[in-house]
Write a protein that holds these residues in place. Structure first.
Motif, PDB file in Angstrom:
ATOM      1  N   GLU A  96     -46.352  57.366   4.838  1.00  0.00           N
ATOM      2  CA  GLU A  96     -45.998  56.442   5.757  1.00  0.00           C
ATOM      3  C   GLU A  96     -44.743  57.025   6.764  1.00  0.00           C
ATOM      4  O   GLU A  96     -44.511  56.634   7.748  1.00  0.00           O
ATOM      5  N   HIS A  97     -44.046  58.162   6.052  1.00  0.00           N
ATOM      6  CA  HIS A  97     -42.959  58.630   6.897  1.00  0.00           C
ATOM      7  C   HIS A  97     -43.526  59.356   7.989  1.00  0.00           C
ATOM      8  O   HIS A  97     -42.874  59.208   9.001  1.00  0.00           O
ATOM      9  N   ALA A  98     -44.579  60.205   8.117  1.00  0.00           N
ATOM     10  CA  ALA A  98     -45.267  60.697   9.008  1.00  0.00           C
ATOM     11  C   ALA A  98     -45.801  59.744  10.073  1.00  0.00           C
ATOM     12  O   ALA A  98     -45.635  60.085  11.404  1.00  0.00           O
ATOM     13  N   TYR A  99     -46.117  58.659   9.610  1.00  0.00           N
ATOM     14  CA  TYR A  99     -46.863  57.633  10.369  1.00  0.00           C
ATOM     15  C   TYR A  99     -45.709  56.878  11.400  1.00  0.00           C
ATOM     16  O   TYR A  99     -45.830  56.872  12.549  1.00  0.00           O
ATOM     17  N   ARG A 100     -44.525  56.671  10.508  1.00  0.00           N
ATOM     18  CA  ARG A 100     -43.402  56.557  11.548  1.00  0.00           C
ATOM     19  C   ARG A 100     -42.778  57.393  12.411  1.00  0.00           C
ATOM     20  O   ARG A 100     -42.409  57.031  13.514  1.00  0.00           O
ATOM     21  N   HIS A 101     -42.890  58.530  11.998  1.00  0.00           N
ATOM     22  CA  HIS A 101     -42.573  59.710  12.988  1.00  0.00           C
ATOM     23  C   HIS A 101     -43.409  59.757  14.074  1.00  0.00           C
ATOM     24  O   HIS A 101     -42.881  59.802  15.346  1.00  0.00           O
ATOM     25  N   ALA A 102     -44.564  59.753  13.967  1.00  0.00           N
ATOM     26  CA  ALA A 102     -45.491  59.548  14.861  1.00  0.00           C
ATOM     27  C   ALA A 102     -45.409  58.542  16.116  1.00  0.00           C
ATOM     28  O   ALA A 102     -45.567  58.515  17.243  1.00  0.00           O
ATOM     29  N   LEU A 103     -45.289  57.265  15.320  1.00  0.00           N
ATOM     30  CA  LEU A 103     -44.983  56.081  16.306  1.00  0.00           C
ATOM     31  C   LEU A 103     -43.761  56.448  17.326  1.00  0.00           C
ATOM     32  O   LEU A 103     -43.745  55.858  18.287  1.00  0.00           O
ATOM     33  N   ARG A 104     -42.649  56.812  16.584  1.00  0.00           N
ATOM     34  CA  ARG A 104     -41.537  57.115  17.296  1.00  0.00           C
ATOM     35  C   ARG A 104     -41.993  58.059  18.670  1.00  0.00           C
ATOM     36  O   ARG A 104     -41.361  57.697  19.581  1.00  0.00           O
ATOM     37  N   ALA A 105     -42.537  58.755  18.187  1.00  0.00           N
ATOM     38  CA  ALA A 105     -42.763  60.098  19.295  1.00  0.00           C
ATOM     39  C   ALA A 105     -43.810  59.376  20.364  1.00  0.00           C
ATOM     40  O   ALA A 105     -43.671  59.789  21.650  1.00  0.00           O
ATOM     41  N   LEU A 106     -44.815  58.534  20.058  1.00  0.00           N
ATOM     42  CA  LEU A 106     -45.579  57.895  20.970  1.00  0.00           C
ATOM     43  C   LEU A 106     -44.981  56.914  21.692  1.00  0.00           C
ATOM     44  O   LEU A 106     -45.006  56.891  23.154  1.00  0.00           O
ATOM     45  N   ARG A 107     -43.972  56.403  21.461  1.00  0.00           N
ATOM     46  CA  ARG A 107     -43.154  55.329  22.021  1.00  0.00           C
ATOM     47  C   ARG A 107     -42.282  56.019  22.981  1.00  0.00           C
ATOM     48  O   ARG A 107     -41.763  55.319  23.949  1.00  0.00           O
ATOM     49  N   SER A 108     -41.912  57.231  22.887  1.00  0.00           N
ATOM     50  CA  SER A 108     -41.058  57.803  23.618  1.00  0.00           C
ATOM     51  C   SER A 108     -42.010  58.907  24.616  1.00  0.00           C
ATOM     52  O   SER A 108     -41.331  59.659  25.492  1.00  0.00           O
ATOM     53  N   GLY A 109     -43.141  58.522  24.605  1.00  0.00           N
ATOM     54  CA  GLY A 109     -43.860  59.198  25.649  1.00  0.00           C
ATOM     55  C   GLY A 109     -44.749  60.376  25.321  1.00  0.00           C
ATOM     56  O   GLY A 109     -45.170  61.252  26.243  1.00  0.00           O
ATOM     57  N   GLU A 110     -44.866  60.759  24.232  1.00  0.00           N
ATOM     58  CA  GLU A 110     -45.482  62.021  23.501  1.00  0.00           C
ATOM     59  C   GLU A 110     -46.827  61.771  23.250  1.00  0.00           C
ATOM     60  O   GLU A 110     -47.375  60.763  23.075  1.00  0.00           O
ATOM     61  N   ILE A 111     -47.656  63.057  23.408  1.00  0.00           N
ATOM     62  CA  ILE A 111     -49.114  62.707  23.013  1.00  0.00           C
ATOM     63  C   ILE A 111     -49.199  63.309  21.543  1.00  0.00           C
ATOM     64  O   ILE A 111     -48.679  64.345  21.196  1.00  0.00           O
ATOM     65  N   ILE A 112     -49.790  62.733  20.728  1.00  0.00           N
ATOM     66  CA  ILE A 112     -49.733  62.958  19.130  1.00  0.00           C
ATOM     67  C   ILE A 112     -51.382  63.307  19.099  1.00  0.00           C
ATOM     68  O   ILE A 112     -52.273  62.607  19.313  1.00  0.00           O
ATOM     69  N   GLY A 113     -51.587  64.453  18.453  1.00  0.00           N
ATOM     70  CA  GLY A 113     -52.986  65.202  18.041  1.00  0.00           C
ATOM     71  C   GLY A 113     -53.173  64.829  16.484  1.00  0.00           C
ATOM     72  O   GLY A 113     -52.324  65.016  15.489  1.00  0.00           O
ATOM     73  N   VAL A 114     -54.304  64.264  16.317  1.00  0.00           N
ATOM     74  CA  VAL A 114     -54.683  63.615  14.941  1.00  0.00           C
ATOM     75  C   VAL A 114     -56.181  64.054  14.836  1.00  0.00           C
ATOM     76  O   VAL A 114     -56.927  64.123  15.635  1.00  0.00           O
ATOM     77  N   PHE A 115     -56.455  64.746  13.678  1.00  0.00           N
ATOM     78  CA  PHE A 115     -57.896  65.132  13.074  1.00  0.00           C
ATOM     79  C   PHE A 115     -58.347  63.865  12.125  1.00  0.00           C
ATOM     80  O   PHE A 115     -57.845  63.819  11.163  1.00  0.00           O
ATOM     81  N   PRO A 116     -58.775  62.903  12.696  1.00  0.00           N
ATOM     82  CA  PRO A 116     -59.051  61.647  11.929  1.00  0.00           C
ATOM     83  C   PRO A 116     -60.069  61.887  10.598  1.00  0.00           C
ATOM     84  O   PRO A 116     -60.153  61.135   9.655  1.00  0.00           O
TER      85      PRO A 116
END
Length: 239
Positions: A96-116
């Motif tokens: 959950e910590h990483a998920y929230r970190h990624a959400l903050r980055a997305l909302r600030s305009g970043e591209i987040i890379g994920v291997f689902p």
């Protein structure tokens, strides 16, 4: 804030690729948004996939922040580099910590890379996708950017020695149009649609790949359903 580490690392990677004489075929980079958040989603067949998936965003002058297992960040060499490039550590017992970190980055305009698929596919076919990427896209209200890689397994993958000789390996990368959720679409439904799109891109990359096996000893990197000797998904899942 200035990017002091990421651009030099990209430059070093490109120098290595030239030294290895890798041959790139990249198509669809016009689909990478020039600004704003997005979740880049790729299949996973080799240890260097984050480098190659990140290359897909460079024509748009974007840097991708990848989510990666925490062990990579604890390594004495890769750890400081990963942190300096603002990649996101994932502790699978406390995701959950990483998920929230990624959400903050997305909302600030970043591209987040994920291997689902969450791990390398030893069959070189698509494994089941976890829903995290779709959930992030839905919650942050950003598009999903599907990417397919092919040929990267020949350099370095699970269960095989790395091959950094000058073997002129082709690397094929396909980028699809961004996917946005339809009205009322669930994370599960969006994940299924995303996986179908990555599968289409993967098949396109495989059809375009210019190299065929050199002989019976050179079929390990080809999926069983395409006539190769890679393990089937069932066989790979039992390992």
């Amino acid at each position: 804030m200035a990017e002091l580490v990421y651009p030099p690392v990209i430059g070093a990677a490109r120098a290595l690729f030239r030294a290895l004489d890798l041959r790139f075929d990249i198509d669809g980079t016009e689909h990478v948004p020039r600004r704003g958040g997005a979740v880049l989603v790729s299949n996973h067949i080799g240890y260097l996939d984050f480098v190659f998936a990140g290359l897909a965003a460079r024509p748009a002058k974007r840097l991708v922040r990848f989510m990666a297992k925490e062990a990579v960040f604890r390594h004495k060499v890769s750890g400081p580099l990963m942190r300096a490039m603002k990649h996101i550590p994932v502790d699978r017992s406390q995701g959950e910590h990483a998920y929230r970190h990624a959400l903050r980055a997305l909302r600030s305009g970043e591209i987040i890379g994920v291997f689902p698929e969450a791990t390398i596919s030893q069959s070189f076919t698509l494994k089941k996708f976890k829903t995290g990427a779709a959930r992030m896209a839905l919650e942050a209200d950003v598009p999903l950017l599907p990417v397919a890689l092919w040929g990267t397994q020949r350099l370095w993958t699970k269960g095989h020695k790395r091959d950094f000789g000058r073997n002129h390996f082709p690397i094929t990368i396909r980028v699809g149009e961004p996917l946005s959720p339809t009205e009322g679409e669930s994370a599960t439904g969006l994940t299924e649609r995303l996986r179908e799109r990555v599968q289409e891109l993967l098949e396109s990359a495989q059809r375009a790949y210019p190299v065929r096996p050199k002989g019976p000893d050179d079929t390990w990197w080809i999926p069983a359903h395409l006539g190769g000797t890679a393990p089937t998904p069932a066989e790979a899942g039992s390992r």
